[in-house]
Design a protein around this motif. Structure first.
Motif, PDB file in Angstrom:
ATOM      1  N   ARG A  10       0.715  -0.881   0.153  1.00 44.62           N
ATOM      2  CA  ARG A  10      -0.120  -0.341   0.107  1.00 44.62           C
ATOM      3  C   ARG A  10       1.015   1.372   0.021  1.00 44.62           C
ATOM      4  O   ARG A  10       0.637   1.953  -0.947  1.00 44.62           O
ATOM      5  N   ARG A  11       1.099   1.227   0.680  1.00 40.63           N
ATOM      6  CA  ARG A  11       2.450   2.432   0.860  1.00 40.63           C
ATOM      7  C   ARG A  11       3.538   2.805  -0.405  1.00 40.63           C
ATOM      8  O   ARG A  11       3.793   3.895  -1.184  1.00 40.63           O
ATOM      9  N   ALA A  12       4.051   1.526  -0.842  1.00 37.32           N
ATOM     10  CA  ALA A  12       4.774   1.987  -2.668  1.00 37.32           C
ATOM     11  C   ALA A  12       3.563   2.125  -3.072  1.00 37.32           C
ATOM     12  O   ALA A  12       4.371   2.985  -4.418  1.00 37.32           O
ATOM     13  N   VAL A  13       2.282   1.570  -3.291  1.00 35.19           N
ATOM     14  CA  VAL A  13       1.965   1.694  -4.144  1.00 35.19           C
ATOM     15  C   VAL A  13       1.159   3.663  -4.125  1.00 35.19           C
ATOM     16  O   VAL A  13       0.994   3.850  -5.756  1.00 35.19           O
ATOM     17  N   LEU A  14       0.846   3.734  -2.847  1.00 34.72           N
ATOM     18  CA  LEU A  14       1.057   5.324  -2.953  1.00 34.72           C
ATOM     19  C   LEU A  14       2.038   6.038  -3.615  1.00 34.72           C
ATOM     20  O   LEU A  14       2.065   6.973  -3.950  1.00 34.72           O
ATOM     21  N   HIS A  15       2.984   5.685  -2.762  1.00 32.70           N
ATOM     22  CA  HIS A  15       4.619   6.452  -3.507  1.00 32.70           C
ATOM     23  C   HIS A  15       4.535   6.452  -5.085  1.00 32.70           C
ATOM     24  O   HIS A  15       4.561   7.235  -5.543  1.00 32.70           O
ATOM     25  N   LEU A  16       4.171   5.550  -5.554  1.00 37.74           N
ATOM     26  CA  LEU A  16       3.547   5.409  -6.978  1.00 37.74           C
ATOM     27  C   LEU A  16       3.347   6.264  -7.203  1.00 37.74           C
ATOM     28  O   LEU A  16       3.467   7.300  -9.091  1.00 37.74           O
ATOM     29  N   ILE A  17       2.226   6.828  -6.927  1.00 40.02           N
ATOM     30  CA  ILE A  17       0.971   6.766  -7.394  1.00 40.02           C
ATOM     31  C   ILE A  17       1.463   8.574  -7.072  1.00 40.02           C
ATOM     32  O   ILE A  17       0.918   9.984  -8.333  1.00 40.02           O
ATOM     33  N   ARG A  18       1.989   9.152  -6.258  1.00 36.47           N
ATOM     34  CA  ARG A  18       2.383  10.955  -5.971  1.00 36.47           C
ATOM     35  C   ARG A  18       3.078  10.823  -7.085  1.00 36.47           C
ATOM     36  O   ARG A  18       3.408  12.144  -7.519  1.00 36.47           O
ATOM     37  N   LYS A  19       4.124  10.084  -7.456  1.00 33.63           N
ATOM     38  CA  LYS A  19       5.347  10.128  -8.560  1.00 33.63           C
ATOM     39  C   LYS A  19       4.884   9.388  -9.776  1.00 33.63           C
ATOM     40  O   LYS A  19       5.944   9.193 -10.373  1.00 33.63           O
ATOM     41  N   ARG A  20       3.776   9.473 -10.256  1.00 36.17           N
ATOM     42  CA  ARG A  20       3.632   8.791 -10.822  1.00 36.17           C
ATOM     43  C   ARG A  20       4.274   9.252 -13.014  1.00 36.17           C
ATOM     44  O   ARG A  20       4.836   8.764 -13.519  1.00 36.17           O
ATOM     45  N   ALA A  21       4.607  11.053 -12.362  1.00 34.46           N
ATOM     46  CA  ALA A  21       5.307  11.594 -13.645  1.00 34.46           C
ATOM     47  C   ALA A  21       6.329  10.426 -13.727  1.00 34.46           C
ATOM     48  O   ALA A  21       6.957  10.140 -14.827  1.00 34.46           O
TER      49      ALA A  21
END
Length: 199
Positions: free
Chosen positions: A27-38
């Motif tokens: 969950r933490r990894a996915v949230l980080h990926l979403i925040r840094k999606r570009a």
């Protein structure tokens, strides 16, 4: 809402299946990926799609790469008669990180295990025996894990190589660099004592 209808939850579920990641870490990894999606998510998705399409197992040694023959097997400079046998691709990559071994590898794809029903035909042992004659191998280094299954596999391979005219060796086992005796198990201390060398 059904879980399949939510792509974020679906991604979390998939990432939670990765080694070393549980549901909270995923969950933490996915949230980080979403925040840094570009800068992370889009390139990661592209890289994963590329690997899914192009990754393949080396027909010769079992390494993972993007061609039928991996760069290690294709390197004629490494055709020096040394063949290092490992259990899994991760073990091969760990050996390569050290940068000291300059021969070729053979990935077994696991170890013999009577409990799990894994016999010699389930591993890449027949291919190993074939390579020894075909590639002019002079020394086989058994770099198998110091487990019961690893040692059983090493003994089986040693028996198969007995009359093939190759030198057989294994990695030294014992005290790791920086290790303290108080923190080592009895088996490691015994192996280190038996493999002692003169100073």
């Amino acid at each position: 809402m059904a879980r399949d209808a939510n792509p974020i939850e679906h991604l979390i579920d998939l990432m939670a299946r990765l080694p070393g990641l549980g549901p909270r870490s995923a969950r933490r990894a996915v949230l980080h990926l979403i925040r840094k999606r570009a800068i992370l998510l889009a390139p990661l998705a592209k890289a994963m799609a590329d690997v899914a399409q192009r990754a393949r197992e080396c027909l010769n040694c079992g390494n993972v790469g993007t061609s039928d023959i991996c760069p290690i097997c294709a390197d004629e400079g490494r055709a020096n008669g040394l063949l290092c046998v490992v259990e899994e691709v991760a073990d091969l990559w760990a050996m390569e990180r050290g940068g000291t071994f300059k021969g070729r590898y053979h990935v077994l794809g696991g170890t013999l295990s009577a409990l799990d029903g894994v016999g010699p035909e389930d591993l890449r042992i027949p291919q190993l025996l074939q390579r020894i004659g075909a590639e002019g191998v002079t020394e086989v280094i058994l770099a198998l894990n110091a487990t019961i299954d690893g040692q059983t596999t090493a003994h089986y391979i040693a028996d198969q190589l007995e009359d093939r005219g190759v030198q057989l060796s294994s990695l030294a086992q014992g005290v790791p660099i920086g290790g303290e005796l108080d923190y080592l198990d009895d088996g490691t201390i015994t192996a280190a004592l038996n493999a002692r060398k003169r100073l």
